[in-house]
Design a protein around this motif. Sequence first.
Motif, short mmCIF file in Angstrom:
data_model
loop_
_atom_site.label_atom_id
_atom_site.label_comp_id
_atom_site.label_asym_id
_atom_site.label_seq_id
_atom_site.Cartn_x
_atom_site.Cartn_y
_atom_site.Cartn_z
N UNK A 161 0.83 -1.18 0.00
CA UNK A 161 0.00 0.00 0.00
C UNK A 161 0.88 1.24 0.00
N UNK A 162 0.56 2.17 0.89
CA UNK A 162 1.30 3.43 0.96
C UNK A 162 1.90 3.59 2.34
N UNK A 163 3.11 4.11 2.36
CA UNK A 163 3.80 4.33 3.64
C UNK A 163 4.44 5.70 3.63
N UNK A 164 4.34 6.41 4.75
CA UNK A 164 5.04 7.67 4.96
C UNK A 164 6.04 7.46 6.08
N UNK A 165 7.30 7.76 5.81
CA UNK A 165 8.34 7.55 6.81
C UNK A 165 9.06 8.86 7.08
N UNK A 166 8.98 9.31 8.35
CA UNK A 166 9.66 10.54 8.76
C UNK A 166 11.04 10.21 9.32
N UNK A 167 11.91 11.19 9.24
CA UNK A 167 13.24 11.07 9.84
C UNK A 167 13.76 12.47 10.15
N UNK A 168 14.79 12.52 10.99
CA UNK A 168 15.45 13.79 11.26
C UNK A 168 15.17 14.41 12.61
N UNK A 169 14.29 13.79 13.41
CA UNK A 169 14.02 14.35 14.73
C UNK A 169 15.19 14.14 15.67
#
Length: 121
Positions: A1-9
């Motif tokens: 499906x769809x995935x949103x992955x954050x980084x940088x915190x």
Amino acid sequence: QVQLVESGGGLVQPGGSLRLSCAASGSIFSINTMGWYRQAPGKHRELVAVITKGGSTNYADSVKGRFTISRDNAKNTIYLQMNSLKPEDTAVYYCNAAIRTYSGTYYDVYWGQGTQVTVSS
């Protein structure tokens, strides 16, 4: 499906800077508006900044002049450059995107898992 992955915190001192990234992946046909929201302990989730597919932006008053949202459509990625950070910016930051998949007809809203930003000396 769809995935949103954050980084940088992470942890940063007052007055410092951080850059968050959010990459969308999966069966993506098109992405419309993308944005960043944040939620501090005991508070509701609030809008930080949004950016349209064409590059138009909108910011919360509390971050105007300090934060900059940008977008790389080729990489399905948005960024949030955060400068002059304050302790009140401490929160979990979430990425949000309106995405149409190859199997879908309409745009659905997707959220990332969140990344912690802590501003403290």
